[in-house]
Scaffold this active site. Structure first.
Site, PDB file in Angstrom:
ATOM      1  N   GLU A 213      26.515  36.849  43.265  1.00  0.00           N
ATOM      2  CA  GLU A 213      26.864  37.696  42.117  1.00  0.00           C
ATOM      3  C   GLU A 213      25.816  37.625  41.001  1.00  0.00           C
ATOM      4  O   GLU A 213      25.392  38.663  40.486  1.00  0.00           O
ATOM      5  CB  GLU A 213      28.265  37.341  41.616  1.00  0.00           C
ATOM      6  CG  GLU A 213      29.356  37.816  42.578  1.00  0.00           C
ATOM      7  CD  GLU A 213      30.713  37.238  42.274  1.00  0.00           C
ATOM      8  OE1 GLU A 213      30.769  36.223  41.551  1.00  0.00           O
ATOM      9  OE2 GLU A 213      31.713  37.788  42.752  1.00  0.00           O
TER      10      GLU A 213
ATOM     11  N   GLU B 145      37.956  33.686  48.854  1.00  0.00           N
ATOM     12  CA  GLU B 145      38.297  34.618  49.928  1.00  0.00           C
ATOM     13  C   GLU B 145      38.795  35.953  49.384  1.00  0.00           C
ATOM     14  O   GLU B 145      38.442  37.014  49.901  1.00  0.00           O
ATOM     15  CB  GLU B 145      39.369  34.018  50.842  1.00  0.00           C
ATOM     16  CG  GLU B 145      38.906  32.857  51.701  1.00  0.00           C
ATOM     17  CD  GLU B 145      38.953  31.530  50.976  1.00  0.00           C
ATOM     18  OE1 GLU B 145      38.628  30.512  51.597  1.00  0.00           O
ATOM     19  OE2 GLU B 145      39.300  31.504  49.780  1.00  0.00           O
TER      20      GLU B 145
ATOM     21  N   PRO C 248      33.460  27.310  33.200  1.00  0.00           N
ATOM     22  CA  PRO C 248      33.994  26.399  34.215  1.00  0.00           C
ATOM     23  C   PRO C 248      34.693  27.146  35.343  1.00  0.00           C
ATOM     24  O   PRO C 248      35.266  28.216  35.140  1.00  0.00           O
ATOM     25  CB  PRO C 248      34.998  25.548  33.431  1.00  0.00           C
ATOM     26  CG  PRO C 248      35.425  26.430  32.297  1.00  0.00           C
ATOM     27  CD  PRO C 248      34.216  27.240  31.933  1.00  0.00           C
TER      28      PRO C 248
ATOM     29  N   GLY D 232      38.436  36.436  34.559  1.00  0.00           N
ATOM     30  CA  GLY D 232      38.161  37.855  34.704  1.00  0.00           C
ATOM     31  C   GLY D 232      37.017  38.384  33.867  1.00  0.00           C
ATOM     32  O   GLY D 232      36.822  39.604  33.782  1.00  0.00           O
ATOM     33  N   GLU D 233      36.230  37.493  33.243  1.00  0.00           N
ATOM     34  CA  GLU D 233      35.121  37.948  32.400  1.00  0.00           C
ATOM     35  C   GLU D 233      33.762  37.537  32.948  1.00  0.00           C
ATOM     36  O   GLU D 233      32.747  37.687  32.274  1.00  0.00           O
ATOM     37  CB  GLU D 233      35.290  37.413  30.979  1.00  0.00           C
ATOM     38  CG  GLU D 233      36.519  37.965  30.267  1.00  0.00           C
ATOM     39  CD  GLU D 233      36.580  37.569  28.812  1.00  0.00           C
ATOM     40  OE1 GLU D 233      36.984  38.413  27.997  1.00  0.00           O
ATOM     41  OE2 GLU D 233      36.210  36.418  28.486  1.00  0.00           O
TER      42      GLU D 233
END
Length: 421
Positions: free
Chosen positions: A337, A62, A267, A309-310
């Site tokens: 994405e 979300e 993961p 974050g990668e």
């Protein structure tokens, strides 16, 4: 009368809940060790000057879906700031890296009236946009008391939630009446919201289709690309427990047929990195664990990117991506994405969390669905071995993702219209 009774009971029982359930969460690192006070309504972050919108989402999915809307709202109103609340540590870490200037993250308080009032009194939001399908009675009723506009955005009512709420329609009707506008993800969600008691309901599309490109650290990407060399990339993305094991049992056949391909495993929950490494090692693969700074070398067969974050890096270098949570009964993960990054996209059998999205993507030949790990691997072999097939799959995925991104304008226009009334 049911909501006042609930609020009284949750207030009285919270000390017990804190001593049992919450204590267990703290011991298992599911609560932030420094910012726990936010969960009990004790906020110290200063309220920004000017207009403030509060956006709430349950967790990672979300909160990420909010980002393109946040970006658009802030660009169009220079007097606006945005507070995002979520309930998980992972979502907080991602928001810390991805929220733009004039937006900040706080943890949502537990659903206790006093905690909700503390948040509202401290931040005094001018509007609340609710992105979660769970309707927390204390939070929502306390927002309603302030007479601040409360809008349900991208509302999704799953089969399970719908059947549960139908048994308590008297409660859902009251809670939904507190929303001045409910925007469903799909026409089905719109109709379900109406049945459950919402009055002002519409559907202008699914915000998850409108995601902005993931951030990519150029230096880190260059280091990875240099380490990979001429190899292509088969990405196992957002995988859950047991999915990696299913692939590990069969990927040797993939390696036998397709040469010069690196397998990258990312993961959904990064703490599982060591477990995943052991699963692949057991089946004879040479692995490297990113969280341990183990080098990616020419001998590395499976690179385990157990970091936060990668994701943008991995999608930007992948050729074929399997999106996880879909070979187990989790219900899948968002696959737009990798499509936007022009990956050929494969999903598994269990995609009930993204049923409508999958149907739309399949109608544009933008995603390939297979029903077991061996079938996914067989499809990946075909894609890597047939260049024309691979390029067509990549282009179809990209074209579909770009077309779907237009939903953002419709949602923004609906919000602006409602908030200007």
């Amino acid at each position: 009368m049911i909501i006042p009774i609930y609020k009284a009971l949750i207030s009285l029982s919270f000390p017990i809940i804190k001593a049992t359930y919450i204590k267990k969460r703290q011991k298992t690192n599911k609560e932030h060790p420094v910012r726990f006070n936010e969960r009990i309504g004790l906020y110290t972050y200063p309220r920004p000057e000017g207009k403030l919108y509060w956006l709430h989402g349950a967790s990672v999915g979300e909160s990420i879906s909010m980002l393109p809307l946040i970006d658009k709202l802030l660009k169009e109103d220079k007097n606006l700031s945005i507070m995002v609340t979520t309930g998980t540590i992972t979502s907080a870490e991602i928001m810390a890296k991805r929220l733009p200037e004039r937006a900040f993250h706080q943890f949502i308080p537990y659903d206790v009236p006093k905690f909700a009032r503390n948040l509202l009194n401290h931040f005094k939001p001018d509007a609340v946009l609710w992105f979660e399908s769970e309707l927390w009675p204390s939070l929502i009723s306390e927002i309603h008391k302030t007479k601040v506009p409360l809008i349900l955005v991208n509302g999704r009512i799953s089969d399970k939630s719908f059947n549960r709420w139908k048994k308590f329609k008297f409660l859902s009707k009251e809670l939904l009446s507190y929303f001045s506008l409910c925007l469903g993800q799909s026409e089905q969600d719109k109709n379900r919201l109406k049945i459950l008691g919402a009055t002002n309901v519409d559907c202008v599309g699914n915000l998850k289709y409108a995601g902005i490109p993931l951030p990519v650290d150029a230096q880190k990407k260059q280091e990875i690309v240099s380490s990979i060399g001429n190899r292509r990339v088969f990405l196992l993305s957002s995988t859950h427990s047991n999915e990696e094991e299913q692939f590990a049992e069969h990927l040797k056949e993939f390696q036998r047929i397709v040469k010069d391909v690196l397998i990258i495993s990312v993961p959904r929950h990064p703490h599982r990195g060591k477990e995943i490494s052991e699963a692949f090692n057991k089946h004879g693969f040479t692995t490297a664990l990113r969280s341990n700074k183990e080098p990616l070398t020419a001998e590395t067969e499976v690179y385990i990117a157990d970091t936060i974050g990668e994701m943008g890096i991995w999608y930007s270098i992948a050729d074929v991506t399997f999106v996880g949570g879909s070979l187990i009964k989790h219900g899948g993960q968002n696959f737009i994405e990798p499509a936007r990054d022009k990956n050929a996209v494969i999903v598994g059998a269990y995609m009930h969390n993204f049923k409508e999205m999958l149907e739309r993507a399949q109608s544009s030949h933008a995603v390939i669905q297979r029903y077991s790990a061996p079938e996914v691997i067989e499809e990946a072999i075909s894609l890597f071995m047939e260049e024309e097939l691979l390029n067509t799959a990549k282009q179809n995925a990209y074209n579909w993702a770009e077309a779907e991104a237009k939903v953002l304008d419709g949602i923004k226009d609906a919000l602006v219209k409602e908030l200007s009334r």
